[in-house]
Design an enzyme around this catalytic site. Structure first.
Site, short mmCIF file in Angstrom:
data_model
loop_
_atom_site.label_atom_id
_atom_site.label_comp_id
_atom_site.label_asym_id
_atom_site.label_seq_id
_atom_site.Cartn_x
_atom_site.Cartn_y
_atom_site.Cartn_z
N CYS B 152 0.80 -1.23 0.00
CA CYS B 152 0.00 0.00 0.00
C CYS B 152 0.83 1.28 0.00
O CYS B 152 0.28 2.37 -0.11
CB CYS B 152 -0.95 -0.02 1.19
N HIS B 285 -2.78 8.04 6.19
CA HIS B 285 -3.02 6.75 5.54
C HIS B 285 -4.43 6.30 5.95
O HIS B 285 -5.23 5.94 5.10
CB HIS B 285 -1.95 5.75 5.97
N HIS B 320 -9.92 1.82 0.17
CA HIS B 320 -8.47 1.69 0.18
C HIS B 320 -8.03 1.14 -1.17
O HIS B 320 -8.26 -0.03 -1.49
CB HIS B 320 -8.03 0.76 1.31
#
Lengths: 308, 391
Positions: B152, B285, B320
């Protein structure tokens, strides 16, 4: 200059923790298996069980490197072309065959390319820059170039590595997607680079990657010229194929020794380093990674100058 | 030497380009809905509602490819629009992806498992490196191509590597970002980790349960000061800082105190030559997992002390988007810099008890925003931060 402080390979050759890999280097037949070290010396048994070949190789080779150099790595840069294929395939099988809500996450967690570099940082408790590159046959070179850049930026104990693992499924792609006469193999090579010479014998002078379809001979000539040398100066060419055999004083196709995996040019760096240890008169080696026809990786290895 | 951003492009469930994305952000409209594919129908996901073939047609792409490559081409093309190819400007492309061409190879592999004939030619789209080569081909970029795969944090790491290669003089201009298409592999993977929230995700909320997945791509064009003189491009922002560090705590979980996050943020501030008090907005994040948001909150507190700038997670807009998230959020960051936007953390109601941190709740424009810090953290404890600054 980027000095090679230490280098370790786990391959289908007897190449791990050897004084010189050329002592036992033989062309591979299809029968050669991966020569695994005793992984238990580097990985706790409980953890070992859930680790695939690529992770075992990567962790072990990098720990063996760390043991040999004084400083903790201040950069870790890993290249892999296809990554953790065993766990990727395992998880693909799981999601297509296991019904119900509960799936084991281990294969998924260990399927991502950066499991190798992540696990190295975890096992070494290393908080430094940690990068994973993947660019098909140039995966090692792009990781190496990142490592060299780290040294230019002032880092001084830079781990660069490449790892790939073979799975039986790859054999289905032979002749269509993957054109090679060599056996599919697994391999990992990790090396420690530093801007300081230390006890090193050889250094990486330059590494370049090309993604254009221009004439490869011209690209090689330009690369050599940019580094103030020519074919005449090369004592040895290590090449994926054999396009440059006629221009070489000495020539080996490194895939004959590593087998086919797309980051095998990292093993050629190990071959080059140990060649210079063994052949005291030779100075300059070019690694030509022309494993894929639409790209080219060139790495120039040079014997360290002897101080007067 | 300064690194300038001279182009940006984005596609996600909230919009197919920068303009649509801004409208969605402004209207506080999430792109997360009940999934439409057989493997996503039980989950809330940020899906893009077109098939691969439809996307190729709609965006006039020259190649059939995996979803990851196609989304990447769309965003990278938007970013690179109006940039002339010129042999004097050595241009590279660095893309981040976590699954590469999995969305197509998993279909072929399923045929193989079922004893049916799998189309072997599909597997050529599988390697992550190939997705970047396809994107580069679409833009006719060939001086350098590379793919970062650090889960990620991939896109932020691609941005960071691009900046370092410009600074070192290896390239004059570089297209950087990330892309990830949704696949059964990814959805099943995160399901196996049991970190899905069946409801809309709630980053930094005490009641958060986990993530909603999304898909998309976000790319920037970076140029040096020297290149801008030759390209004549108007800079949109300055990429002023970057940092990457390893948490080295656990395969998937972040350290409770956010050690790696702290290191990444501090090193980005150092590169930028900024103090924490210079940061006007943090795009966190903020995945909405219990672990990430708590760990990141502690990291933010460590770095910023008692004066924490306005912060939010935009994962509740897009879901996400994994390797793409840092690229998409960099585009949000540039919008925020140029319009003085504070982006809301949708679905937030109640602060995490342990930290008491309250993110931005409402959209607003016209704020003074000079420096933005954007975090992306990946599996394996790969923590990365970039700082974008106004011109």
């Amino acid at each position: 200059m980027y000095f090679i402080q230490h280098i370790e390979s786990i391959t289908h050759q007897d190449s791990f923790q050897k004084d010189n890999i050329w002592n036992d280097l033989k062309p591979l037949t299809g029968e050669n298996e991966l020569i695994s070290p005793d992984y238990k010396n580097y990985i706790p048994v409980a953890a070992l069980r859930r680790l695939s070949t690529i992770l075992r190789m990567g962790i072990t080779a990098s720990k063996a490197c760390q043991e040999k150099v004084a400083n903790e790595f201040d950069s870790i840069s890993v290249g892999t072309a296809l990554g953790c294929l065993t766990d990727t395939e395992k998880f693909l099988v799981t999601i297509n065959t296991v019904s119900g809500d509960i799936l084991s996450p281990t294969a998924f967690i260990q399927s991502t390319h950066n499991t190798i570099s992540g696990q190295i940082s975890l096992d070494l408790k290393n908080h430094a820059y940690n990068m994973t590159h993947t660019q098909n046959a140039l995966s090692f070179e792009v990781a190496l170039k990142d490592g060299l850049l780290c040294i230019d930026e002032g880092k001084n104990s830079v781990l660069v590595g490449a790892a790939d693992e073979a799975i039986p499924f790859l054999e289905r792609l032979r002749g269509s997607l993957i054109e090679t006469e060599h056996p599919f193999t697994s391999g990992a090579t990790f090396l420690v680079l530093s801007g300081e010479k230390g006890n090193s014998i050889a250094c990486i002078q330059a590494c370049e990657v090309y993604f254009t379809n221009e004439n490869k001979a011209t690209q090689v000539e330009q690369f050599l010229a940019a580094n103030n040398c020519s074919f005449q100066d090369l004592d040895l060419i290590l090449e994926a194929g054999s396009d440059f055999k006629s221009q070489a004083k000495k020539h080996y196709s490194f895939l004959k020794y590593s087998g086919f995996y797309q980051s095998a040019s990292a093993f050629a760096v190990h071959m080059a380093n140990d060649w210079l240890i063994k052949n005291g008169d030779d100075k300059t080696i070019l690694i030509v990674n022309n494993l894929e026809s639409n790209k080219l990786g060139l790495t120039l290895i040079h014997r360290n100058d002897v101080e007067a | 030497m300064r690194i300038y951003v001279t182009g940006y492009g984005v596609i996600s469930s909230i919009g197919e380009n920068v303009e649509e994305t801004l409208l969605a952000l402004r209207s506080e409209k999430t792109g997360i809905k009940q999934g439409k594919k057989t493997y996503s129908e039980h989950f809330k996901v940020g899906e893009i509602g077109w098939t691969n073939t439809e996307l190729v047609q709609r965006f006039d792409l020259t190649q059939e490819a995996s979803r990851t490559a196609i989304l990447g081409m769309i965003a990278a093309k938007e970013a690179f629009k109006g940039h002339a190819l010129n042999s004097d400007i050595r241009t590279g492309l660095i893309s981040g992806t976590s699954v590469g061409g999995m969305d197509v190879s998993e279909i072929a592999y399923k045929d193989f498992l079922n004893g049916e004939t799998d189309d072997l030619s599909i597997y050529k789209n599988h390697p992550s490196g190939t997705t970047s080569e396809q994107i580069a081909k679409e833009l006719e970029i060939d001086a350098y191509v590379n793919t970062i795969s650090t889960a990620c944090s991939s896109a932020v790491n691609a941005i960071m590597l691009g900046a370092r290669m410009l600074l070192s003089g290896q390239l004059d201009r570089v297209v950087v970002g990330g892309t990830d298409g949704l696949s059964q592999f990814t959805i099943s993977g995160f399901r196996s980790l049991m970190i899905f929230d069946e409801e809309w995700c709630r980053p930094f909320d005490e009641t958060r349960k986990g993530i909603n997945l999304g898909e998309g791509a976000g790319f920037l064009v970076l140029e040096t000061e020297e290149t801008i003189k030759r390209s004549g491009k108007q800079p949109l922002a300055i990429l002023s800082g970057w940092g990457n560090a390893s948490d080295a705590y656990h395969q998937t979980a972040s350290s409770p105190e956010g050690f790696g996050a702290t290191l990444a943020m501090k090193s980005a501030l150092k590169v930028a030559g900024l103090d924490p008090s210079d940061i006007d907005y943090i795009n966190a994040h903020g995945t909405a997992t219990p672990n990430n948001d708590l760990s990141e909150s502690h990291g933010i507190k460590t770095v910023f002390g008692s004066t924490i700038p306005p912060f939010s997670s935009t994962k509740s807009y897009t879901g996400h988007t994994l390797a793409a998230s840092g690229g998409i959020e960099a585009v949000f960051g540039i919008l925020a810099l140029n319009k003085g936007i504070l982006l809301p953390n949708l679905n937030f109601k109640q602060a995490i008890e342990e930290t008491g941190l309250v993110p931005v709740k409402n959209y607003s424009e016209g704020n003074t925003i000079k420096h933005i810090l954007s975090n992306s953290f990946g599996f394996g404890g790969n923590n990365s931060t970039i700082i974008l600054s106004a011109i």
